[in-house]
Design an enzyme around this catalytic site. Structure first.
Site, PDB file in Angstrom:
ATOM      1  N   GLU A   1       0.817  -1.223   0.000  1.00  0.00           N
ATOM      2  CA  GLU A   1       0.000   0.000   0.000  1.00  0.00           C
ATOM      3  C   GLU A   1       0.846   1.266   0.000  1.00  0.00           C
ATOM      4  O   GLU A   1       0.543   2.242  -0.688  1.00  0.00           O
ATOM      5  CB  GLU A   1      -0.944   0.017   1.207  1.00  0.00           C
ATOM      6  CG  GLU A   1      -2.151  -0.911   1.081  1.00  0.00           C
ATOM      7  CD  GLU A   1      -1.832  -2.365   1.397  1.00  0.00           C
ATOM      8  OE1 GLU A   1      -0.669  -2.662   1.770  1.00  0.00           O
ATOM      9  OE2 GLU A   1      -2.731  -3.211   1.264  1.00  0.00           O
TER      10      GLU A   1
ATOM     11  N   HIS B   1     -12.233  -4.507   8.641  1.00  0.00           N
ATOM     12  CA  HIS B   1     -12.712  -4.177   7.294  1.00  0.00           C
ATOM     13  C   HIS B   1     -13.919  -3.246   7.299  1.00  0.00           C
ATOM     14  O   HIS B   1     -14.602  -3.120   6.294  1.00  0.00           O
ATOM     15  CB  HIS B   1     -13.115  -5.452   6.543  1.00  0.00           C
ATOM     16  CG  HIS B   1     -11.967  -6.278   6.076  1.00  0.00           C
ATOM     17  ND1 HIS B   1     -11.207  -7.034   6.933  1.00  0.00           N
ATOM     18  CD2 HIS B   1     -11.436  -6.467   4.845  1.00  0.00           C
ATOM     19  CE1 HIS B   1     -10.269  -7.659   6.242  1.00  0.00           C
ATOM     20  NE2 HIS B   1     -10.386  -7.338   4.980  1.00  0.00           N
TER      21      HIS B   1
END
Ligand SMILES: Cc1ncc(C[n+]2csc(CCOP(=O)(O)OP(=O)(O)O)c2C)c(N)n1
Lengths: 333, 327
Positions: B62, B131
């Site tokens: 990322e 999440h």
């Protein structure tokens, strides 16, 4: 010590040796002046001196083309100077003046210059590596044959961004020259106290990046290695990794009492200093003549004086400009 | 122009596709955007159309690929970086905050970073804590970036192009629950304004301020309130940074009451910021304290009933609105 350039080295001329020497002396004297100005409180904040490591920036920058990009760290005065940013603008930035290259927003650690494609001065260890990947990706996607040179310390090798970036560069075959300035200490942490594999260039090999270690105290070696590496990058488009083994003679920053290393070690390394070494070799080989050094020193002294005078005469940005340069000023379409 | 049926997912995809066709410098990069078609199937089919150079699968890195997007933007490209969810964007926070948001300032205006970073946000799919968080409010804290939260099909379709034309970094938060939302959209729906909040429902008794995934719950609450004879005005912020104070204050001055609905946690949240601004700018026009409906101060739980209880829901919004009216 005397050591002629080895076979792989480009032929060195008297003129070139003098030029390399002058570049390193420009960095050295500029920074000595900065240290002095720091104690006079003209320069504030963090000040990380590059003294002892001048051969790395000088050798690499010598081999770069004007339209290549440079990504540096917070120890970047040397890179900025030999990349060609006027010393006046760098010094004014250290003072925080609006005539500085970042209009007083960056200071010592954030020197930027669009004209020479100098993408900063980054004070996050490892933070510049992804940026370099992106600049190289943009070149590749736009089919431009330029290289991005990315400087970082060996401390960065412990950061995830180092590994992520090396992997991406190799995977995507990006024209990046990684230049690890291995000065053996990350602040006060010696390399063997932070890395399981202390041979940094081998980490690059594990990503299948062509990689080599070079004597970072020898500017001729660094330049030769950088030229070869850059030629390979331009030819193949693939990244290359140079680990330059060097040493900083001064503290990590002006706040560092250096309790983590022996004075004797520092003294011993000074004997191998890049300026001393090139000077002795050039004298022994008659590349430089009596009076050469004095002439260079005088020119550099004048350049540094001019830079200080420029910074002193510089002005403060008016407070009304405080919130400038946060978002673009041109109207959005 | 006629209306066509579409989904939020298709609207985002159409926006990406159109941007890629319009401008050669635009490319999409992120984890699984290519072969897989995007974690939320947003980029399905684009790889076949545009090829691997421009629909670029990345490793699980990322920080590096977000940073690469930033560098590529500085190098003249117009990258769209997709981060699977805001939860993972924390691994790229260094690049977003320390590089993208600071470079223009630190360089004294010499370098800009015209990158667009998209990510999914929000709870409601029983994906548990790692999440399901809504952290757009954190990003809205950062000077040097713009933060967008498209809630409608038109905004999902239109904001991307406007964002790509912006000379500064733009973050777009897409609530994961909206991807399947279906509706009618003008076949020629185009770029939209990214400076202004939108009044999605007019009313004069209480202002409900929200954005993204909570918009539809808030509209539902307004509907319920209407049945009770309470006319609620619903403002969709659309842009979380910079906030459109003018639209908020104009509405609050009219209704004299406000409730902020925000899927972020209450403490130190965007709702706190909006409430403070209303107090600073419209205190003397208020008839009641500003109300807030936020997520409970827990990591979002997995079990459906617990998850539902943790995030703003219609009854809570209705109740908060009533409280401002003393009912
Ligand atoms: C991400 C991050 N962690 C910690 C620091 C604090 N810090 C500044 S310089 C430094 C040492 C870095 O050493 P190295 O990368 O070897 O570079 P050198 O200073 O030796 O040139 C540290 C720990 C930082 N600036 N950024």
């Amino acid at each position: 010590m005397t050591e002629p350039p080895s076979g792989t080295h480009p032929r060195v001329s008297r003129e070139h040796v003098l030029h390399l020497l002058a570049q390193m002396i420009r960095i050295r004297r500029f920074e000595e002046k900065c240290a002095e100005l720091y104690t006079q409180e003209k320069i504030r904040g963090f000040l990380h001196l590059y003294i002892g490591e001048e051969a790395v920036a000088t050798g690499v920058m010598e081999a770069l083309a004007p339209d290549d990009a440079v990504v540096a760290t917070y120890r970047e005065h040397g890179h900025a100077i030999v990349r060609g940013i006027p010393m006046t603008k760098i010094m004014a930035e250290m003072y925080g003046k609006q005539e500085g290259c970042s209009h007083g927003r960056g200071g010592s650690m954030h020197i930027f210059d669009a004209g020479t494609r100098f993408y900063g001065g980054n004070a996050i260890v490892g933070g510049g590596l992804p940026l370099a990947i992106g600049l190289a990706l943009a070149d590749k996607m736009q089919k431009r044959r330029r290289v991005t040179a990315c400087f970082f310390g060996e401390g960065a090798a412990a950061e995830g961004e180092f590994h992520e970036s090396l992997n991406l560069a190799a995977l995507w075959k990006l024209p990046v020259l990684f230049v690890c300035e291995n000065n053996r200490y990350a602040m006060g942490t010696a390399l063997d106290r932070s890395e399981s594999e202390t041979d940094i260039h081998r980490k690059a090999e594990s990503y299948r990046i062509a990689s080599q270690a070079v004597d970072g105290m020898n500017v001729v070696d660094v330049e030769a290695a950088a030229r070869q590496a850059l030629a390979a990058v331009r030819e193949t488009g693939a990244p290359h990794f140079l680990e330059c083994r060097t040493y900083r003679f001064r503290a990590h920053s002006m706040f560092d009492a250096q309790l983590y290393r022996d004075k004797a070690e520092v003294e011993a390394m000074r004997e191998h200093g890049p300026i001393k070494r090139l000077t002795e070799w050039a004298e022994a080989t008659h590349f430089i003549h009596a009076g050469d050094l004095e002439r260079v020193e005088a020119q550099v002294a004048e350049e540094v004086d001019t830079a200080v005078a420029f910074a002193e005469a510089g002005t403060w940005e008016p407070l009304e400009t405080l919130t400038r340069h946060v978002m673009a000023e041109e109207a959005r379409p | 122009m006629s209306a066509v049926e579409t989904t939020y997912r298709e609207a985002v995809r159409a926006a990406i596709r159109e941007a890629m066709l319009k401008d050669e410098r635009v490319f999409l990069m992120g984890e699984d955007v290519g072969r897989y078609g995007g974690c939320y199937a947003v980029s399905m089919g684009l790889l076949e159309e545009f090829g691997e150079e421009r629909i670029r699968d990345t490793p699980l890195s990322e920080s590096a690929f977000t940073g690469a997007g930033i560098g590529a933007a500085m190098g003249g490209m117009r990258p769209i970086v997709e981060v699977m969810t805001v939860n993972f964007s924390l691994l790229a926070l260094d690049q977003i905050m320390n590089t993208a948001a600071t470079v223009r300032h630190m360089s004294g205006g010499q370098f800009g970073v015209p990158v667009v970073i998209r990510m999914a946000t929000g709870a409601g799919k029983q994906l548990a804590a790692q999440h399901s968080h809504s952290l757009e409010g954190w990003f809205a804290h950062i000077p040097g970036i713009r933060v967008l939260a498209p809630a409608t099909l038109e905004d999902a379709r239109g904001m991307l192009w406007t964002a790509l034309e912006d000379p500064d970094p733009v973050l777009i938060f897409e609530n994961a629950l909206l991807y399947n939302m279906k509706g009618q959209m003008a076949a020629d729906a185009g770029p939209v304004d990214i400076d202004k909040a939108a009044v999605r429902r007019a009313g004069d008794q209480v202002t409900l301020i929200t954005y993204g995934g909570s918009l539809f719950k808030t509209l539902e609450a307004a509907e319920a309130l209407a049945k009770d004879g309470v006319a609620a005005e619903v403002i969709d912020l659309r842009t979380l940074r910079p906030l459109d104070d003018a639209t908020i204050m104009a509405s609050v001055r009219k209704t004299r009451r406000a409730v902020v609905v925000d899927e972020g946690w209450r403490s130190g949240s965007l709702s706190a910021e909006i409430s403070a601004r209303i107090t600073e700018q419209a205190f003397w026009d208020l008839d009641a304290p500003v109300g807030r409906v936020c997520s409970a101060e827990v990591p979002i739980p997995y079990a459906k009933h617990l998850e539902a209880a943790a995030i703003p829901q219609v009854p809570g919004i209705v109740q908060a609105a009533r409280e401002t009216l003393g009912r």
